[in-house]
Motif scaffolding. Structure first.
Motif, PDB file in Angstrom:
ATOM      1  N   THR A 182       0.794  -1.232   0.000  1.00 59.31           N
ATOM      2  CA  THR A 182       0.000   0.000   0.000  1.00 59.31           C
ATOM      3  C   THR A 182       0.822   1.275   0.000  1.00 59.31           C
ATOM      4  O   THR A 182       0.270   2.351  -0.211  1.00 59.31           O
ATOM      5  CB  THR A 182      -0.900   0.062   1.241  1.00 59.31           C
ATOM      6  N   GLY A 183       2.131   1.202   0.260  1.00 61.85           N
ATOM      7  CA  GLY A 183       2.844   2.435   0.524  1.00 61.85           C
ATOM      8  C   GLY A 183       2.226   3.144   1.718  1.00 61.85           C
ATOM      9  O   GLY A 183       1.642   2.507   2.605  1.00 61.85           O
ATOM     10  N   ASP A 184       2.281   4.465   1.754  1.00 61.92           N
ATOM     11  CA  ASP A 184       1.818   5.207   2.926  1.00 61.92           C
ATOM     12  C   ASP A 184       0.324   5.478   2.929  1.00 61.92           C
ATOM     13  O   ASP A 184      -0.165   6.250   3.755  1.00 61.92           O
ATOM     14  CB  ASP A 184       2.592   6.518   3.053  1.00 61.92           C
ATOM     15  N   LEU A 185      -0.417   4.832   2.039  1.00 61.64           N
ATOM     16  CA  LEU A 185      -1.875   4.845   2.171  1.00 61.64           C
ATOM     17  C   LEU A 185      -2.302   4.103   3.431  1.00 61.64           C
ATOM     18  O   LEU A 185      -3.379   4.362   3.974  1.00 61.64           O
ATOM     19  CB  LEU A 185      -2.523   4.211   0.940  1.00 61.64           C
ATOM     20  N   ALA A 186      -1.497   3.195   3.895  1.00 63.65           N
ATOM     21  CA  ALA A 186      -1.790   2.467   5.135  1.00 63.65           C
ATOM     22  C   ALA A 186      -0.505   2.288   5.925  1.00 63.65           C
ATOM     23  O   ALA A 186       0.531   1.923   5.361  1.00 63.65           O
ATOM     24  CB  ALA A 186      -2.413   1.101   4.833  1.00 63.65           C
ATOM     25  N   GLU A 187      -0.583   2.557   7.215  1.00 61.83           N
ATOM     26  CA  GLU A 187       0.516   2.299   8.140  1.00 61.83           C
ATOM     27  C   GLU A 187      -0.020   1.416   9.255  1.00 61.83           C
ATOM     28  O   GLU A 187      -1.192   1.520   9.618  1.00 61.83           O
ATOM     29  CB  GLU A 187       1.053   3.605   8.760  1.00 61.83           C
TER      30      GLU A 187
END
Length: 315
Positions: A182-187
Motif C-alpha cells: 500500500t505504501g503510505d496509504l496504510a501504516e
C-alpha cells in the motif's frame, strides 16, 4: 515519511527478510523511522523491487540484496510514491533495473522532488547523511492508471489510486499470493501520515483517501504490506478507513460550529489519542485536522478508479 528529526540513522537492514509467499519477500522496516517496508517479488524470468530506502547507501543495500536474490533474473523497480524514503534511492538502480511508476508520481518527482530533498536534508544529521549524493531518477516506463508486469509465471499489477496521501500514490498487487503493497496509504500501528504543508504542498486529501481505502478494502487482499509497520491482514485497511472517517467527522463537527482552529486541533487530538493510545505519530493528527478543515463535502468526488490499463511488459 515523518517530519520529526531522528536521533538515529534511518538504515535498511536486509538481514531480516521475511518470506510472505513463494518467491516473495519483504525487508521489514523493523520499526525504524524513515525506513519503509521493501518488497522483492520474483517470477521465473524477472524480479520486481518495491521501494528503494532513503538515499543511495540504503538503495545499494537493497540492490545488492535483490541482485543476489534474483540470481541472474532481470530486475525491475517501482515505488509507491515519490517521498524520499520510498523513492530517493532510485538512481542507484539506473544501470541495473527498469524503473516503472505512474504518470502522477513521475510528475511529483519532477515538480516536488528537489524541494522535498532540501526539506529532508534539514531534518537533522542522520537524515542528511543518508541523502548525501542523491540524484533524482527519471522513470524508464511511465503508465497512466494500471500496469501489468509479467515476471514469468507471475503477473504483478501496479495501479495508480488517485489522490490520497499524495497525487501519485500507487499500490502493488501480487494476485497469485493475494498480497497488497500500500505504501503510505496504510501504516500499521501509527496515525495516518498527512503531508499537509500549506502553501507549499496541499496535495494530500483526506476525503479522497477515504475513497481509496474503501476501494482497496473491496479488493479483499489476504496480506497487506503497509508503508511502515508490521505486515498485516485485511483488517489494517479497515482500521485506516475507520480512523480517517472518524477524523473527518470529529473535525467537521467542530469546524462547522465555528470553533477556533487551535481548539479544534486540541480537542480532536485528545479524542484520537484516547481512541488509539498505542499508535505512534501523534503529530500527524493536527496535520490531518488542518487538511480536513480545508476540505468540503462537495470535494468527496470519486478519485481516479485505477482500473484501466496503461500497458504491460514481460520480464
Amino acid at each position: 515519511m515523518t517530519i520529526e528529526p531522528l536521533s538515529h540513522d534511518p538504515v535498511v537492514d536486509t538481514g531480516h527478510a521475511q518470506e510472505l509467499a513463494r518467491d516473495l519477500v519483504v525487508i521489514p522496516n523493523g520499526g525504524v523511522g524513515l525506513v519503509p517496508n521493501i518488497g522483492v517479488i520474483g517470477g521465473t524470468r524477472a524480479v520486481l523491487v518495491v521501494e528503494t530506502g532513503l538515499g543511495p547507501r540504503n538503495a545499494e543495500k537493497v540492490l545488492g540484496f535483490a541482485a543476489e536474490y534474483a540470481k541472474g533474473r532481470e530486475l525491475f523497480l517501482t515505488t509507491t510514491h515519490f517521498h524520499p524514503e520510498h523513492a530517493f534511492g532510485a538512481r542507484t538502480f539506473a544501470d541495473e533495473a527498469t524503473y516503472l511508476v505512474n504518470s502522477a508520481q513521475a510528475k511529483n518527482l519532477t515538480d516536488k522532488g528537489q524541494s522535498y530533498l532540501e526539506m529532508f536534508r534539514g531534518l537533522g544529521a542522520p537524515i542528511a547523511r543518508q541523502l548525501e549524493g542523491v540524484e533524482l531518477a527519471s522513470p524508464d516506463v511511465v503508465y497512466d492508471e494500471e500496469y501489468e508486469l509479467d515476471l514469468g509465471g507471475r503477473v504483478v499489477r501496479m495501479r495508480a489510486t488517485g489522490r490520497g496521501h499524495s497525487l501519485g500514490d500507487q499500490v502493488v498487487t501480487v494476485p497469485d499470493a493475494d498480497v497488497l503493497f500500500t505504501g503510505d496509504l496504510a501504516e500499521a500501528g501509527q496515525f495516518a501520515i498527512f503531508p499537509w504543508f500549506p502553501p507549499y504542498d496541499v496535495d494530500v486529501s483526506g476525503l479522497r483517501w477515504i475513497a481509496v481505502m474503501r476501494r482497496l478494502i473491496a479488493t479483499g487482499p489476504k496480506v497487506v504490506v503497509p508503508g511502515h509497520g508490521e505486515v498485516s491482514g485485511p483488517r489494517l485497511l479497515a482500521d485506516v478507513r475507520d480512523y480517517l472517517e472518524l477524523l473527518r467527522d470529529e473535525t467537521w463537527i467542530r469546524r462547522d460550529s465555528a470553533m477556533p482552529p487551535d481548539t479544534i486541533v486540541a480537542e480532536v487530538e485528545a479524542l484520537m489519542i484516547e481512541r488509539y493510545p498505542q499508535w505512534a505519530g501523534q503529530d500527524w493528527i493536527a496535520k490531518g485536522v488542518g487538511c480536513l478543515c480545508a476540505e468540503h463535502a462537495e470535494d468527496d468526488s470519486p478519485a481516479t478508479s485505477g482500473v484501466g490499463r496503461g500497458g504491460s511488459v514481460s520480464g
